[in-house]
Design a protein around this motif. Structure first.
Motif, PDB file in Angstrom:
ATOM      1  N   ALA A 233     -64.607  22.003  -5.962  1.00 16.67           N
ATOM      2  CA  ALA A 233     -64.175  21.272  -4.762  1.00 16.67           C
ATOM      3  C   ALA A 233     -64.860  19.918  -4.676  1.00 16.67           C
ATOM      4  O   ALA A 233     -64.217  18.894  -4.372  1.00 16.67           O
ATOM      5  CB  ALA A 233     -64.465  22.106  -3.516  1.00 16.67           C
ATOM      6  N   LEU A 248     -57.299  20.132  -1.722  1.00 12.10           N
ATOM      7  CA  LEU A 248     -58.423  20.635  -0.927  1.00 12.10           C
ATOM      8  C   LEU A 248     -57.943  21.245   0.389  1.00 12.10           C
ATOM      9  O   LEU A 248     -58.479  22.268   0.843  1.00 12.10           O
ATOM     10  CB  LEU A 248     -59.413  19.499  -0.664  1.00 12.10           C
ATOM     11  N   VAL A 264     -65.322  23.473   1.272  1.00 14.99           N
ATOM     12  CA  VAL A 264     -64.096  22.706   1.056  1.00 14.99           C
ATOM     13  C   VAL A 264     -63.920  21.655   2.152  1.00 14.99           C
ATOM     14  O   VAL A 264     -63.528  20.512   1.874  1.00 14.99           O
ATOM     15  CB  VAL A 264     -62.873  23.636   0.993  1.00 14.99           C
TER      16      VAL A 264
END
Length: 318
Positions: A233, A248, A264
């Motif tokens: 991420a 994302l 995230v």
């Protein structure tokens, strides 16, 4: 007592060279590089680098070979400092760096011995890339074995060095290594809990080399919602491209683990995309994971406009 006084005197002399002009410091540093004490030589090598004294390259190279014996250079202090200085001077003879990449130095510790040469191997791996006498194929041939090094820092620096090679083959090697560790549980277990940092270096390297086209490849590593997924991420966010936000956002919406969702959301904030900021502000306005979204924004050095909006929503950054 005399040896201590001699050491103190040498160290004091070096300190006076720190603020001297390069021309005034050169002769003293040449002499210091011949010292038997590895700490003195390490200091001298660092000062040579700080003073940009590339003229000391021959003296540095000679000192490196002199300190290959572990008894004369505990903790590899001299060799590491010398390798860093030579790399800064764009030293083009690869033999020293190749020697450093292969060097293992076992020193006694409580209960056995410990290899103290890991930082040296990693430093030399990064330095080798700037040797223009080696073609890209040869560079990758020398760097690949370091992916099996027992020291995490060496493996991470190997990945970063491969990224610096900058070719399609380098990208393929990083892709292969990341996928191999991901798919082979026994290998992942062997490498230990520190593996995510290596994953992160591979993800970032591939994304740096291949650009947005590699985002779908990196996105596949988000699914396990583990430490390596968090590294993926962050690597995706570091591209700071419009294409990274939908990936994302989808990962945040399907996240089952609260910890991973926070990772995230933080990545979305760090991606610096207007859509991402708007999405996080929307979560706060709708009181959906509001605390997590607020934390993500406040930790990302938000703009004055974003801080003002957070204040309006009753979620100011402290």
């Amino acid at each position: 007592m005399p040896p201590k006084r001699s050491f103190d005197a040498e160290l004091a002399t070096l300190e006076t060279l720190r603020d001297a002009t390069p021309e005034a410091a050169e002769a003293g540093l040449v002499k210091a590089l011949t010292n038997r004490n590895n700490f003195i030589v390490a200091k001298a090598a660092t000062l040579a680098q700080n003073h940009h004294l590339a003229s000391l390259t021959p003296a540095l190279a000679e000192a490196f070979h002199r300190f290959l014996d572990s008894k004369s250079d505990p903790q590899c202090w001299a060799k590491i400092a010398i390798a860093k200085a030579l790399a800064a001077f764009e030293y083009q003879s690869p033999e020293i760096f190749l020697t450093g990449m292969r060097h293992v130095q076992l020193e006694p510790v409580w209960g056995g011995v410990e290899d103290t040469a890991g930082p040296l191997r990693g430093t030399c791996a990064l330095a080798l890339v700037q040797c223009r006498t080696l073609n890209n194929h040869t560079l990758l041939t020398h760097l690949t074995p370091l992916f099996a090094d027992k020291e995490l820092s060496v493996r991470v620096n190997a990945a970063r060095a491969v990224e610096q090679v900058g070719t399609d083959s380098a990208s393929l090697l990083l892709r292969f290594h990341a996928e191999l560790i991901s798919l082979v549980p026994s290998l992942r277990a062997h490498l230990g809990s520190e593996t995510p940092e290596l994953f992160g270096a591979c993800y970032s390297g591939v994304l740096s080399l291949d650009g947005p086209a590699a985002l779908p490849w990196a996105a596949q590593f988000l699914l396990p919602e583990d430490d390596a997924s968090a590294e993926a991420a962050m690597a995706i966010a570091q591209t700071q491209t419009p294409e990274c936000f939908p990936i994302l956002k989808a990962a945040a919406q399907r996240a089952r683990d609260p910890w991973f969702r926070q990772c995230v959301l933080s990545a979305i904030a760090l991606s610096r995309q207007q859509e991402g900021t708007a999405y996080l502000l929307h979560l706060i306005a709708e009181d959906t994971h509001a605390a997590e979204a607020q934390e993500a924004l406040c930790r990302s050095a938000p703009s004055a406009e974003t801080r003002a909006r957070l204040g309006e929503l009753g979620r100011p950054c402290s």
